[in-house]
Write an enzyme that holds these catalytic residues in place. Structure first.
Site, PDB file in Angstrom:
ATOM      1  N   HIS A 108       0.837  -1.199   0.000  1.00  0.00           N
ATOM      2  CA  HIS A 108       0.000   0.000   0.000  1.00  0.00           C
ATOM      3  C   HIS A 108       0.874   1.253   0.000  1.00  0.00           C
ATOM      4  O   HIS A 108       2.065   1.198   0.308  1.00  0.00           O
ATOM      5  CB  HIS A 108      -0.905   0.040   1.239  1.00  0.00           C
ATOM      6  CG  HIS A 108      -1.755  -1.176   1.394  1.00  0.00           C
ATOM      7  ND1 HIS A 108      -2.286  -1.565   2.610  1.00  0.00           N
ATOM      8  CD2 HIS A 108      -2.177  -2.102   0.495  1.00  0.00           C
ATOM      9  CE1 HIS A 108      -2.988  -2.672   2.452  1.00  0.00           C
ATOM     10  NE2 HIS A 108      -2.938  -3.021   1.180  1.00  0.00           N
ATOM     11  N   HIS A 174     -10.627 -13.750   5.299  1.00  0.00           N
ATOM     12  CA  HIS A 174      -9.830 -13.129   4.232  1.00  0.00           C
ATOM     13  C   HIS A 174      -9.996 -13.925   2.953  1.00  0.00           C
ATOM     14  O   HIS A 174      -9.948 -15.153   2.953  1.00  0.00           O
ATOM     15  CB  HIS A 174      -8.358 -13.068   4.622  1.00  0.00           C
ATOM     16  CG  HIS A 174      -7.526 -12.250   3.675  1.00  0.00           C
ATOM     17  ND1 HIS A 174      -7.030 -12.772   2.493  1.00  0.00           N
ATOM     18  CD2 HIS A 174      -7.108 -10.957   3.711  1.00  0.00           C
ATOM     19  CE1 HIS A 174      -6.340 -11.835   1.856  1.00  0.00           C
ATOM     20  NE2 HIS A 174      -6.387 -10.725   2.571  1.00  0.00           N
TER      21      HIS A 174
END
Length: 424
Positions: A108, A174
């Site tokens: 990120h 997830h």
């Protein structure tokens, strides 16, 4: 007419639907949890009774260089509560130790100081040493060999060279690692670009075991766990969060034992029998996980489990931070879902492109189902280039979906698709 609030950005979007057409609303049990203790008391109790390790002050005794790994701006870890407690306990055992808070960003963008202040509070930002991991800065990482899959293992130097490594995070289902939390603070959290890309290769994502709720034989999970063990993570604090991102349970101690206890809790709390519909409506649970489109396949993958053949998925994602990554945008807009999947399938693990795993999962879903994206943060022409249909409101999206599936289409609603483990 039933009105359901769907998380969106920092608020909600109203969904209006006739009850006769509503097949089911899937809500995890944890969203109804009402803990009988304050959040800080839940954390302190878990730290006082760690699973499989001594207490944190005992582990800290005699240590000089401690690294505390925490999550970045895309995660809802309530660090304003947890970090002061963790720092207090570490210093009670090692008052003279140098402590570094290492922000796990994976691939990120860097977490800004403003975001750190929102996440950690001004006192932590002003007084503590905070380092934001940058996976693209090669000199920050050390080579620790290879992982069980053969992938490279390059770990952040600060973590590799400390004498006590502690992590915090939270656990939820997830979409390809089975569950978040635990070992994910290390891989992808504080690993180099090459290691993260190889762990998220086309071949790994395509494994039938790389899916929500599955840990056994999951190649992504196995490499992540091996990486965290080799990094010598000695203590974790992992949380379970309620609907308002509040702490409802905490698990502390050994990397695997404490994480497994948390996973067992989350599995019980999040598991819902899958209801199938012609239209499935979901979201990423609002901010911070719906900041960009890159994160959105997490909920779309949950919706996929509840789709009849040729269903329409309505995904609500504010995307205030845009697409979420240069590579993601290029790949998701490069052609048809078939084009995307065909191209990605030719890329070897060592040449994996950043962010390619999310276009890969979207391509798999878009080949079978239509996706309508409700967003005010993305240009609608860009949404169309990404093989989705744009809408500005939920009512508009539902109208578009019914035009495809008929006025009597059965609708399944999963308000927070990230928190639900839908079991066929």
């Amino acid at each position: 007419m039933k009105k359901i609030q769907i998380p969106y950005g920092r608020g909600t979007l109203p969904l209006h639907i006739e009850e006769a057409h509503l097949q089911a609303v899937l809500i995890p049990r944890m969203h109804d949890a009402a803990p009988d203790k304050p959040e800080d008391a839940i954390v302190r109790e878990a730290l006082a009774h760690p699973i499989g390790t001594p207490t944190l002050p005992e582990l800290a005794r005699g240590k000089r260089n401690i690294v505390l790994v925490t999550s970045d701006h895309t995660r809802a870890v309530p660090s304003k509560i947890t970090l002061p407690i963790l720092l207090e306990q570490l210093r009670s055992g090692a008052p003279d130790a140098e402590i570094t808070i290492l922000v796990a960003t994976g691939l990120h963008r860097p977490t800004t100081v403003e975001e750190q202040r929102r996440m950690f509070g001004d006192t932590i930002v002003d007084r503590e040493r905070i380092v934001v991991s940058n996976a693209f800065r090669e000199e920050d990482f050390v080579d620790l060999g290879t992982l069980p899959s053969g992938a490279s293992f390059l770990l952040h130097r600060l973590a590799a060279e400390c004498d006590l490594l502690v992590t915090e995070g939270f656990i939820e289902p997830h979409f390809f690692a089975g569950f978040s939390g635990g070992r994910k603070s290390i891989l992808p959290g504080i690993c180099a670009e090459r290691t993260i890309k190889e762990n998220h290769s086309f071949q790994a994502i395509a494994s039938p075991f790389a899916k929500t709720g599955v840990l056994e034989q999951n190649p992504i999970h196995l490499d992540m766990t091996a990486a965290a063990r080799r990094a010598k993570v000695q203590f974790i604090l992992n949380l379970a969060l309620g609907e308002k991102k509040n702490i409802i349970a905490a698990f502390a101690g050994d990397l695997e034992k404490a994480h497994n206890a948390g996973v067992d809790f989350i599995r019980r709390q999040s598991q819902c029998p899958a209801e199938t519909g012609d239209i499935v409506i979901t979201s990423n649970g609002g901010y911070p996980l719906d900041q960009n489109l890159y994160q959105s396949p997490k909920a779309v993958a949950t919706a996929e489990v509840c789709c009849r053949e040729g269903a329409v998925i309505i995904m609500c994602c504010a995307c205030e931070d845009g697409m979420g990554g240069e590579y993601f945008e290029k790949l998701i807009t490069m052609g048809t879902p078939e084009d995307i999947e065909s191209y990605l399938s030719t890329i070897s693990p060592e040449h994996t492109l950043p962010e390619q795993w999310c276009p890969q999962i979207y391509a798999r879903i878009l080949k079978k189902h239509t996706v309508i994206l409700v967003t005010t943060g993305l240009d609608h022409q860009l949404v169309r280039k990404a093989n989705m249909i744009p809408a500005s409101t939920l009512d508009e999206a539902l109208s578009l979906a019914r035009a495809r599936k008929g006025p009597d289409a059965r609708v399944v609603v999963i308000p927070d698709g990230v928190s639900v483990l839908a079991v066929p």
